[in-house]
Write a protein that holds these residues in place. Structure first.
Motif, short mmCIF file in Angstrom:
data_model
loop_
_atom_site.label_atom_id
_atom_site.label_comp_id
_atom_site.label_asym_id
_atom_site.label_seq_id
_atom_site.Cartn_x
_atom_site.Cartn_y
_atom_site.Cartn_z
N MET A 241 5.14 16.49 -0.21
CA MET A 241 6.40 15.90 0.20
C MET A 241 6.29 14.38 0.28
N ALA A 242 5.23 13.88 0.93
CA ALA A 242 5.07 12.43 1.07
C ALA A 242 4.79 11.77 -0.27
N ARG A 243 4.01 12.42 -1.12
CA ARG A 243 3.70 11.85 -2.43
C ARG A 243 4.96 11.76 -3.30
N ALA A 244 5.77 12.83 -3.30
CA ALA A 244 7.01 12.81 -4.09
C ALA A 244 7.97 11.75 -3.57
N TYR A 257 7.74 12.97 8.40
CA TYR A 257 7.58 11.82 7.51
C TYR A 257 8.32 10.61 8.05
N GLN A 258 9.49 10.83 8.62
CA GLN A 258 10.24 9.72 9.19
C GLN A 258 9.55 9.18 10.43
N CYS A 311 -2.10 10.68 3.13
CA CYS A 311 -2.69 10.76 1.78
C CYS A 311 -1.61 10.80 0.71
N GLY A 312 -0.55 11.55 0.96
CA GLY A 312 0.53 11.59 -0.03
C GLY A 312 1.24 10.26 -0.14
#
Length: 439
Positions: A241-244, A257-258, A311-312
């Motif tokens: 999710m974070a990488r995308a 994430y927020q 990491c993402g």
């Protein structure tokens, strides 16, 4: 002069606005986004996102207040407060997810057809009689064993609802049962079947003192490692999710994430212990890399989701993240947990704990009795004597543990229902106010 002032802002993800200000193409600005000072860029980007929506600047305090009210409103959507609305939103969210997955599968028809053909071949192989059936049965047994423990590991870490603590409910008790049985039978060569569904002593028991820590570790290694692999797989969704989100420049609908972005924004002013702990994990993973991820994955760490998001977000290669996570969780951490359970439930430790309970003034003997009855009942079952001399009725310790498992599984299901209902409420809030993304 305008171009020079715009470049720091343009190094973040608002490339369309940057192009309007500078006249440069988004591809040229991508160089700045991948620069070494990515953390400073993220802090500036988060600050700008707090103020900029669709090209319009809004007072940050009013935006934050709106987000806080929306979050409080969503948190009130739970079964014990608004049961009808919660169930309605849960059903609608389920339909939305099914629609999304159906659309994805429809656009990947070749993969679906290949999977169905493979499933048809395996089904025919399973049901057609022949000499191959002995191998089919062996593969089926191993596959179900691996899938069971991997599935429990995924449920423990994937982040559905509150998460199901499958180590405490399933793997830990299994290791404890094997440990107690090994010391009672003086052997780990339990008959298969019924092991692992039921443990009974072999007909030829070993001699006293032949059981070692290593022999018990070897006996439960497959179950423990499969569970560890499952927990490593369950950590992948936050990473992807974070990488995308970083690669696409989109703002994901994920509160963790927020929170991570807010943490970057307020990194210099964090004072409370929780924020400092999260920053320490983020800095360790970002600066040390593979070994930092390995260190975080090798110990019981409730903040490891943050490591996956970090990491993402900073585009750590997939195999660096997953390799370190797999080694840490399936090998290092799993052996630490196994050794702890085996030592705790070894014969002399259990006897000492029961004796200690009996020494408690006043209530000690009454508390000690059910533990002694339970251990004696387990010994009789191990030696095939469950029908002779075993007290009729269920020991209250077994009854309490079974009810505890039922309660925790039910709460896990309820937390999933609440979480999905709140996700649908968030969709409604975003449709009602398209200019703002709720948090």
């Amino acid at each position: 002069m305008v171009l020079e002032l715009s470049l720091p802002f343009c190094s973040c993800k608002n490339r369309n606005l940057c192009q309007n200000l500078t006249g440069q193409a988004p591809q040229e600005l991508l160089i700045y986004e991948m620069a070494e000072n990515g953390k400073n860029c993220d802090q500036r980007r988060v600050a700008m996102n707090k103020e900029q929506y669709n090209g319009n600047f809004t007072d940050p305090s009013s935006v934050n207040e709106k987000k806080r009210r929306d979050r409080e409103e969503r948190q009130n959507i739970v079964l014990w407060r608004q049961p009808l609305i919660t169930l309605q939103y849960f059903s609608l969210e389920t339909l939305v997810i099914l629609k999304e997955w159906t659309s994805k599968l429809w656009h990947r028809q070749s993969i679906v057809v290949s999977f169905l053909l493979l499933l048809a071949v395996l089904t025919a192989t399973y049901y057609i009689e022949g000499a191959h059936q002995q191998y089919v049965q062996r593969i089926e047994k191993q596959f179900l064993l691996y899938a069971y423990w991997i599935g429990l590991g995924i449920l423990s870490s994937v982040g559905l609802g509150t998460g199901l603590h499958t180590f405490l409910l399933y793997l830990g008790p299994h290791i404890a049962s094997v440990t107690l049985a090994a010391y009672e039978c003086n052997s780990v060569n339990f008959p298969e079947p019924p092991y692992p569904d039921q443990i009974i002593c072999p007909d030829e028991e070993g001699t006293e003192g032949t059981i070692s820590l290593w022999s018990i570790i070897s006996k439960v290694r497959i179950e423990a490692c499969m569970w560890g692999i499952g927990t490593a797989i369950g950590e992948l969704p936050p990473y992807f999710m974070a990488r995308a989100a970083r690669l696409s420049g989109a703002e994901p609908d994920d509160e963790e994430y927020q929170e991570f972005e807010e943490m970057l924004e307020h990194a210099e002013t964090a004072q409370d212990f929780a924020s400092r702990a999260k920053l320490a994990v983020q800095n360790l993973v970002q600066k040390v890399g593979f070994f930092g991820i390995l260190a975080c994955a090798s110990i019981p760490n409730p903040l490891f989701d943050l490591a996956g998001i970090t990491c993402g977000h900073f585009l750590v290669p997939f195999w660096t993240f997953f390799g370190a996570t797999l080694i840490g969780k399936a090998i290092i951490k799993m052996h630490i947990q196994k050794i702890f359970v085996i030592v705790t439930f070894s014969k002399h430790i259990v006897e000492q704990m029961v004796a200690f309970i009996g020494a408690v003034p006043g209530i000690g003997p009454s508390l000690q009795k059910p533990f002694q009855e339970y251990l004696e009942a387990q010994r009789q079952k191990l030696h095939h004597r469950s029908e002779m001399g075993t007290p009729q009725g269920e020991n209250w310790l077994s009854w309490m543990f079974e009810k505890l498992v039922v309660v925790m599984v039910c709460y896990f299901i309820l937390s999933i229902i609440n979480s999905m209902a709140q996700s649908y409420a968030k969709r409604i809030q975003q449709r009602l106010d398209p200019k703002e993304k709720t948090k």
